[in-house]
Design a protein around this motif. Structure first.
Motif, PDB file in Angstrom:
ATOM      1  N   GLN A  21       1.422   8.751   3.948  1.00 11.95           N
ATOM      2  CA  GLN A  21       1.583   7.572   3.110  1.00 11.95           C
ATOM      3  C   GLN A  21       0.886   6.375   3.755  1.00 11.95           C
ATOM      4  N   ALA A  22       0.889   6.299   5.068  1.00  8.83           N
ATOM      5  CA  ALA A  22       0.202   5.206   5.765  1.00  8.83           C
ATOM      6  C   ALA A  22      -1.298   5.273   5.503  1.00  8.83           C
ATOM      7  N   GLN A  23      -1.856   6.482   5.548  1.00  6.03           N
ATOM      8  CA  GLN A  23      -3.286   6.648   5.257  1.00  6.03           C
ATOM      9  C   GLN A  23      -3.574   6.323   3.791  1.00  6.03           C
ATOM     10  N   LEU A  24      -2.660   6.696   2.909  1.00  5.37           N
ATOM     11  CA  LEU A  24      -2.813   6.373   1.498  1.00  5.37           C
ATOM     12  C   LEU A  24      -2.831   4.862   1.294  1.00  5.37           C
ATOM     13  N   ALA A  25      -1.948   4.173   1.986  1.00  2.00           N
ATOM     14  CA  ALA A  25      -1.906   2.711   1.884  1.00  2.00           C
ATOM     15  C   ALA A  25      -3.228   2.107   2.344  1.00  2.00           C
ATOM     16  N   GLU A  26      -3.730   2.600   3.467  1.00  2.00           N
ATOM     17  CA  GLU A  26      -4.995   2.094   3.992  1.00  2.00           C
ATOM     18  C   GLU A  26      -6.136   2.351   2.999  1.00  2.00           C
ATOM     19  N   LYS A  27      -6.195   3.547   2.452  1.00  2.00           N
ATOM     20  CA  LYS A  27      -7.244   3.886   1.477  1.00  2.00           C
ATOM     21  C   LYS A  27      -7.109   3.055   0.210  1.00  2.00           C
ATOM     22  N   SER A  28      -5.885   2.667  -0.121  1.00  2.00           N
ATOM     23  CA  SER A  28      -5.610   1.868  -1.318  1.00  2.00           C
ATOM     24  C   SER A  28      -5.724   0.369  -1.044  1.00  2.00           C
ATOM     25  N   GLU A  29      -6.063   0.044   0.181  1.00  2.00           N
ATOM     26  CA  GLU A  29      -6.206  -1.351   0.616  1.00  2.00           C
ATOM     27  C   GLU A  29      -4.925  -2.157   0.387  1.00  2.00           C
ATOM     28  N   THR A  30      -3.820  -1.551   0.808  1.00  2.00           N
ATOM     29  CA  THR A  30      -2.524  -2.221   0.746  1.00  2.00           C
ATOM     30  C   THR A  30      -1.727  -1.839   1.986  1.00  2.00           C
ATOM     31  N   SER A  31      -0.498  -2.298   2.078  1.00  2.00           N
ATOM     32  CA  SER A  31       0.309  -2.028   3.272  1.00  2.00           C
ATOM     33  C   SER A  31       1.226  -0.831   3.061  1.00  2.00           C
ATOM     34  N   SER A  32       1.598  -0.212   4.167  1.00  2.00           N
ATOM     35  CA  SER A  32       2.537   0.921   4.102  1.00  2.00           C
ATOM     36  C   SER A  32       3.877   0.518   3.491  1.00  2.00           C
ATOM     37  N   PRO A  33       4.442  -0.657   3.891  1.00  2.61           N
ATOM     38  CA  PRO A  33       5.716  -1.046   3.279  1.00  2.61           C
ATOM     39  C   PRO A  33       5.626  -1.225   1.755  1.00  2.61           C
ATOM     40  N   TYR A  34       4.487  -1.729   1.281  1.00  9.54           N
ATOM     41  CA  TYR A  34       4.327  -1.915  -0.166  1.00  9.54           C
ATOM     42  C   TYR A  34       4.265  -0.564  -0.873  1.00  9.54           C
ATOM     43  N   VAL A  35       3.519   0.392  -0.338  1.00 10.21           N
ATOM     44  CA  VAL A  35       3.452   1.735  -0.927  1.00 10.21           C
ATOM     45  C   VAL A  35       4.855   2.338  -0.948  1.00 10.21           C
TER      46      VAL A  35
END
Length: 71
Positions: A21-35
């Motif tokens: 999920q952290a990598q997904l957040a990075e790829k989505s240009e957002t933060s892990s807490p937001y995801v």
């Protein structure tokens, strides 16, 4: 009613794609807490939209279709 379990869906898709999920957040240009907040609270769809569809006699069910081409 939203028929999907967004949290499970995202986790399964992350596993299928071999990312966290952290990598997904990075790829989505957002933060892990937001995801995390989005998937925990199912804030993917607007609640007003879901209520409107319920009033029209429909439930909402998301279908995921894998793209055949990369971006």
């Amino acid at each position: 009613m939203l028929k999907n379990n967004i949290e499970v869906d995202v986790k399964v898709k992350c596993i299928e794609n071999g990312i966290t999920q952290a990598q997904l957040a990075e790829k989505s240009e957002t933060s892990s807490p937001y995801v995390n907040r989005i998937i925990k609270k199912s804030e993917v769809l607007n609640k007003t939209f879901i209520r409107m569809m319920e009033e029209l006699g429909y439930d909402v069910e998301l279908t995921y279709v894998k793209r055949t081409e990369e971006k």
